[in-house]
Scaffold this active site. Structure first.
Site, PDB file in Angstrom:
ATOM      1  N   HIS A 144       0.754  -0.897   0.105  1.00  0.00           N
ATOM      2  CA  HIS A 144       0.114   0.275  -0.105  1.00  0.00           C
ATOM      3  C   HIS A 144       0.841   1.216   0.105  1.00  0.00           C
ATOM      4  O   HIS A 144       2.086   1.282  -0.016  1.00  0.00           O
ATOM      5  CB  HIS A 144      -1.185   0.065   1.305  1.00  0.00           C
ATOM      6  CG  HIS A 144      -0.554  -0.249   2.655  1.00  0.00           C
ATOM      7  ND1 HIS A 144       0.355   0.825   3.174  1.00  0.00           N
ATOM      8  CD2 HIS A 144      -0.644  -1.090   3.545  1.00  0.00           C
ATOM      9  CE1 HIS A 144       0.923   0.323   4.309  1.00  0.00           C
ATOM     10  NE2 HIS A 144      -0.027  -0.591   4.559  1.00  0.00           N
TER      11      HIS A 144
ATOM     12  N   HIS B 120       3.996   1.551   2.268  1.00  0.00           N
ATOM     13  CA  HIS B 120       5.029   1.061   1.942  1.00  0.00           C
ATOM     14  C   HIS B 120       5.759   1.827   0.834  1.00  0.00           C
ATOM     15  O   HIS B 120       7.202   2.115   1.028  1.00  0.00           O
ATOM     16  CB  HIS B 120       4.905  -0.424   1.286  1.00  0.00           C
ATOM     17  CG  HIS B 120       4.230  -1.220   2.575  1.00  0.00           C
ATOM     18  ND1 HIS B 120       2.901  -1.867   1.918  1.00  0.00           N
ATOM     19  CD2 HIS B 120       4.393  -1.751   3.554  1.00  0.00           C
ATOM     20  CE1 HIS B 120       2.518  -2.715   3.004  1.00  0.00           C
ATOM     21  NE2 HIS B 120       3.195  -2.615   4.101  1.00  0.00           N
TER      22      HIS B 120
ATOM     23  N   CYS C 174       1.171 -11.118  19.524  1.00  0.00           N
ATOM     24  CA  CYS C 174       0.489 -10.420  18.713  1.00  0.00           C
ATOM     25  C   CYS C 174       0.826 -10.930  17.394  1.00  0.00           C
ATOM     26  O   CYS C 174       2.098 -10.620  16.651  1.00  0.00           O
ATOM     27  CB  CYS C 174       0.469  -8.934  18.677  1.00  0.00           C
ATOM     28  SG  CYS C 174      -0.473  -8.201  17.264  1.00  0.00           S
TER      29      CYS C 174
ATOM     30  N   CYS D  33       2.033  -7.858  14.497  1.00  0.00           N
ATOM     31  CA  CYS D  33       3.146  -7.554  14.831  1.00  0.00           C
ATOM     32  C   CYS D  33       4.242  -8.605  14.793  1.00  0.00           C
ATOM     33  O   CYS D  33       5.552  -8.208  14.880  1.00  0.00           O
ATOM     34  CB  CYS D  33       3.495  -6.882  16.445  1.00  0.00           C
ATOM     35  SG  CYS D  33       2.390  -5.711  16.750  1.00  0.00           S
TER      36      CYS D  33
ATOM     37  N   CYS E 167      -3.124  -5.769  21.552  1.00  0.00           N
ATOM     38  CA  CYS E 167      -1.940  -5.147  20.982  1.00  0.00           C
ATOM     39  C   CYS E 167      -2.297  -3.650  20.884  1.00  0.00           C
ATOM     40  O   CYS E 167      -3.342  -3.044  20.479  1.00  0.00           O
ATOM     41  CB  CYS E 167      -1.831  -5.482  19.715  1.00  0.00           C
ATOM     42  SG  CYS E 167      -0.624  -4.708  18.664  1.00  0.00           S
TER      43      CYS E 167
ATOM     44  N   HIS F 117      -2.333  -2.926  16.828  1.00  0.00           N
ATOM     45  CA  HIS F 117      -3.230  -3.625  16.164  1.00  0.00           C
ATOM     46  C   HIS F 117      -4.663  -3.584  16.972  1.00  0.00           C
ATOM     47  O   HIS F 117      -5.866  -3.963  16.298  1.00  0.00           O
ATOM     48  CB  HIS F 117      -2.953  -4.839  15.551  1.00  0.00           C
ATOM     49  CG  HIS F 117      -1.842  -4.731  14.727  1.00  0.00           C
ATOM     50  ND1 HIS F 117      -0.531  -5.068  15.057  1.00  0.00           N
ATOM     51  CD2 HIS F 117      -1.707  -4.384  13.354  1.00  0.00           C
ATOM     52  CE1 HIS F 117       0.427  -4.850  14.103  1.00  0.00           C
ATOM     53  NE2 HIS F 117      -0.309  -4.755  13.086  1.00  0.00           N
TER      54      HIS F 117
ATOM     55  N   LYS G 240      -3.325   5.260  10.986  1.00  0.00           N
ATOM     56  CA  LYS G 240      -2.291   4.287  10.248  1.00  0.00           C
ATOM     57  C   LYS G 240      -3.144   3.701   9.179  1.00  0.00           C
ATOM     58  O   LYS G 240      -4.250   2.909   9.472  1.00  0.00           O
ATOM     59  CB  LYS G 240      -1.367   3.736  11.247  1.00  0.00           C
ATOM     60  CG  LYS G 240      -0.435   2.776  10.354  1.00  0.00           C
ATOM     61  CD  LYS G 240       0.755   2.281  11.394  1.00  0.00           C
ATOM     62  CE  LYS G 240       1.824   1.584  10.611  1.00  0.00           C
ATOM     63  NZ  LYS G 240       1.649   0.244  10.243  1.00  0.00           N
TER      64      LYS G 240
ATOM     65  N   LYS H 165      -6.034  -2.487   7.062  1.00  0.00           N
ATOM     66  CA  LYS H 165      -7.067  -3.297   6.471  1.00  0.00           C
ATOM     67  C   LYS H 165      -8.556  -3.047   7.018  1.00  0.00           C
ATOM     68  O   LYS H 165      -9.407  -3.069   6.603  1.00  0.00           O
ATOM     69  CB  LYS H 165      -6.773  -4.920   6.541  1.00  0.00           C
ATOM     70  CG  LYS H 165      -6.151  -5.185   5.405  1.00  0.00           C
ATOM     71  CD  LYS H 165      -5.942  -6.845   5.136  1.00  0.00           C
ATOM     72  CE  LYS H 165      -5.249  -7.224   6.111  1.00  0.00           C
ATOM     73  NZ  LYS H 165      -4.958  -8.806   6.292  1.00  0.00           N
TER      74      LYS H 165
HETATM   75  O1  ME8 Z   1       7.283  -4.334   9.616  1.00  0.00           O
HETATM   76  N1  ME8 Z   1       2.972   5.147   6.657  1.00  0.00           N
HETATM   77  O2  ME8 Z   1       6.955  -5.276   7.638  1.00  0.00           O
HETATM   78  P1  ME8 Z   1       5.657  -4.356   7.116  1.00  0.00           P
HETATM   79  C1  ME8 Z   1       4.429   5.118   6.538  1.00  0.00           C
HETATM   80  N2  ME8 Z   1       8.585  -7.279   7.776  1.00  0.00           N
HETATM   81  N3  ME8 Z   1       5.334   3.997   6.439  1.00  0.00           N
HETATM   82  C2  ME8 Z   1       4.652   2.818   6.459  1.00  0.00           C
HETATM   83  C3  ME8 Z   1       3.215   2.739   6.526  1.00  0.00           C
HETATM   84  C4  ME8 Z   1       2.374   3.869   6.827  1.00  0.00           C
HETATM   85  N4  ME8 Z   1       1.093   4.066   7.020  1.00  0.00           N
HETATM   86  N5  ME8 Z   1       2.770   1.359   6.798  1.00  0.00           N
HETATM   87  C5  ME8 Z   1       3.843   0.660   6.683  1.00  0.00           C
HETATM   88  C6  ME8 Z   1       7.553  -5.140   8.723  1.00  0.00           C
HETATM   89  N6  ME8 Z   1       4.936   1.434   6.425  1.00  0.00           N
HETATM   90  C7  ME8 Z   1       8.872  -6.237   8.943  1.00  0.00           C
HETATM   91  C8  ME8 Z   1      10.250  -5.361   8.426  1.00  0.00           C
HETATM   92  S1  ME8 Z   1      12.724  -5.210   8.382  1.00  0.00           S
HETATM   93  C9  ME8 Z   1      14.140  -6.205   8.856  1.00  0.00           C
HETATM   94  C10 ME8 Z   1      11.261  -6.263   8.795  1.00  0.00           C
HETATM   95  C11 ME8 Z   1       6.256   1.145   6.011  1.00  0.00           C
HETATM   96  O3  ME8 Z   1       5.041  -5.062   5.970  1.00  0.00           O
HETATM   97  C12 ME8 Z   1       7.256   1.255   7.160  1.00  0.00           C
HETATM   98  O4  ME8 Z   1       8.601   1.825   6.708  1.00  0.00           O
HETATM   99  O5  ME8 Z   1       4.790  -4.124   8.424  1.00  0.00           O
HETATM  100  C13 ME8 Z   1       7.140   0.396   8.027  1.00  0.00           C
HETATM  101  O6  ME8 Z   1       8.428   0.377   8.883  1.00  0.00           O
HETATM  102  C14 ME8 Z   1       7.327  -0.855   6.885  1.00  0.00           C
HETATM  103  O7  ME8 Z   1       6.402  -0.326   6.001  1.00  0.00           O
HETATM  104  C15 ME8 Z   1       6.654  -2.189   7.765  1.00  0.00           C
HETATM  105  O8  ME8 Z   1       6.343  -2.916   6.737  1.00  0.00           O
END
Ligand code: ME8
Length: 511
Positions: free
Chosen positions: A18, A21, A126, A129, A143, A146, A294, A297
């Protein structure tokens, strides 16, 4: 030559990408492009995090194997990054053999160094997370991120002796004042360390979807414990193609604020335990919020925006790649939260792109086409615009260097504003062909050339288009920045192309 290694978090493949990311990935991309522009040997890593309960649950829910699910969803991330013109040098998937190899090497080193032991774990978990909470750190058993009820878990696990690293971590922070930026996030991490560190459980027997523990094959590593190591997998740690000494530890992780503890506490401690220097810099960014929330879903269920309506692919189809990139980079400073909205994108588009940049280019190319026989004249060495340009170049470069793309673009747009004001004041449209007109138009073309150089990490397509419209060959990043950022590189006698409007205005209806 300086080396510059920048990473994004690797994203979970439980669901499609989304715009949150995209926010992180576009910022990392622009920073990587900036460093390539200044001539650094650059490596930009992104990828997908494919193990763990959350991903296994998503696969089961969709009736496919975890591997099939991760293949499918990881491809959607690549598709989104292609749509956004993301120039990653490597896309890592944690299900790749190279990652298994590095993780096993790294964790065997930690084990052999005596920092891993076996115990029984009781805790509140959780799944969203992929993290444990204590009753105190939870929101009354839910959590805090969430809102979902936490699950009681008890299992025999291998533990990492994190508690032994509080002092070394505090020393590391003291010796590396810029380890975590911005400072508010550094303070948050320090407070966490000073609050006392507990050992962490790093393996699971309850699921099979993970990397096997080399010294105990009934266990797989806990997803976070394998995920963090991806940054080393990509540079070959522990393998034949090991390039760790080239790219590490002078590297940069860009991460969202909710994963600060993993990157600013666990990860440096893990590196120390493996006998490796921790990464030099973690840049923490805030969240994009929709209506103050934030992205999640549950938003659509609560009557808000549907995540699929603001997917990177949908947004780039609707507004174009560069406008979305520009919005994500310009609107919010890295570190703060920011609001995401269609109205916000439209406002930035119409004001900064259509009215300022687009109009400037249209105006200048039209006048040169009609009054200078279509050939761009050379700028004046001592032009009053030259000092505005020098100031913009200095401020933008400094901002890119300190992880502030929004400020770099603000400085760049300062030069656009100065150029538009210069044209207003000199009114070349009232001048007859001749030296005076040529001088003004040469200055304006030179300012446009510099804007294209400064903005190319952010909006590469448009900058390349502008470059060719003002008669230059190649693209703005072809020359090193030290040369191309000098006033006076536009030599004149370049054929100008008028072309279609770069940013046709978006009409905003009143209802
Ligand atoms: O945490 N605003 O993956 P994830 C800004 N797999 N950035 C956002 C966001 C938002 N609303 N939502 C997500 C994980 N992000 C782990 C990470 S690293 C070794 C493992 C971005 O899919 C932001 O950079 O939940 C966040 O840290 C990342 O997506 C988390 O992605």
């Amino acid at each position: 030559m300086a080396h510059y290694y920048i990473t994004t978090p690797i994203y979970y493949v439980n669901d499609a990408p989304h715009v949150g990311h995209a926010y992180c990935t576009v910022n990392a991309d622009a920073l990587a492009r900036w460093h390539r522009l200044v001539g650094d040997e650059t490596k930009f890593l992104t990828g997908t995090d494919e193990h763990g309960q959350k991903v296994a649950d998503a696969a089961a829910l969709n009736g496919v194997s975890p591997q099939e699910w991760t293949d499918r969803t990881s491809a959607r991330f690549r598709e989104a990054w292609d749509a956004l013109d993301i120039s990653y040098d490597d896309f890592i998937r944690t299900t790749e053999p190279r990652h298994y190899e590095t993780v096993q090497r790294f964790l065997t080193a930690v084990y052999e160094n005596g920092h891993i032991y076996k115990d029984v774990y009781h805790g509140l978990y959780c799944v969203s997370c992929e993290d444990y909470y204590t009753l105190e750190s939870s929101d009354e058993g839910r959590c805090p991120i969430h809102g979902r009820a936490l699950t009681e878990m008890q299992e025999e696990n291998w533990f990492f002796r994190l508690s032994a690293f509080a002092e070394p971590l505090l020393r590391y922070y003291e010796e590396h004042p810029d380890f975590v930026t911005p400072e508010t996030k550094r303070n948050e991490a320090l407070a966490f360390i000073r609050g006392g560190l507990r050992d962490i459980s790093i393996t699971r027997t309850s699921i099979a979807w993970g990397i096997p523990v080399p010294w105990d094959d009934r266990h797989v590593f806990y997803v976070w414990y394998d995920a963090l190591i991806n940054y080393l997998t990509a540079i070959g740690y522990g393998r034949e193609d090991d390039q760790t000494s080239t790219w590490w530890p002078v590297s940069h992780h860009l991460v969202g604020k909710e994963i600060l503890r993993f990157h600013c506490v666990w990860w440096p401690a893990m590196c120390m335990a493996a006998g490796l220097d921790p990464v030099h810099h973690v840049q923490v960014h805030g969240w994009l919020l929709v209506g103050g929330q934030k992205l999640s879903k549950t938003m659509a269920a609560e009557g808000g925006v549907k995540l699929s309506d603001i997917s990177p692919v949908v947004l780039t189809d609707e507004f174009g790649v560069d406008p979305i990139r520009y919005y994500l980079l310009r609107e919010t400073s890295l570190g703060n939260d920011g609001d995401f909205s269609h109205e916000g994108i439209t406002a930035r588009y119409n004001t900064d792109l259509a009215n300022n940049l687009g109009n400037l280019v249209a105006r200048v190319t039209t006048i040169v086409a009609t009054k200078c026989a279509g050939v761009g004249p050379a700028p004046q060495p001592g032009s009053e615009l030259a000092s505005a340009a020098r100031q913009a170049v200095g401020a933008a470069a400094a901002a890119w260097d300190r992880f502030a793309p929004h400020a770099a673009l603000e400085a760049t747009w300062g030069l656009i504003t100065a150029t538009n004001a210069y044209l207003e004041q000199r009114a070349p449209w009232k001048m007859s062909p001749g030296d005076e007109l040529d001088a003004v138009m040469g200055d304006a073309l030179e300012a446009i050339r510099l804007v294209s150089v400064l903005a190319t990490p952010a909006i590469p397509h448009v900058c390349a288009t502008i470059w060719s419209r003002i008669g230059l060959e190649g693209a703005p990043g072809d020359e090193t920045f030290a040369d191309s950022a000098q006033w006076g590189r536009y030599r004149g006698v370049h054929p100008i192309v008028k072309g279609e409007p770069l940013f046709p205005r978006i009409t905003v209806s009143d209802d």
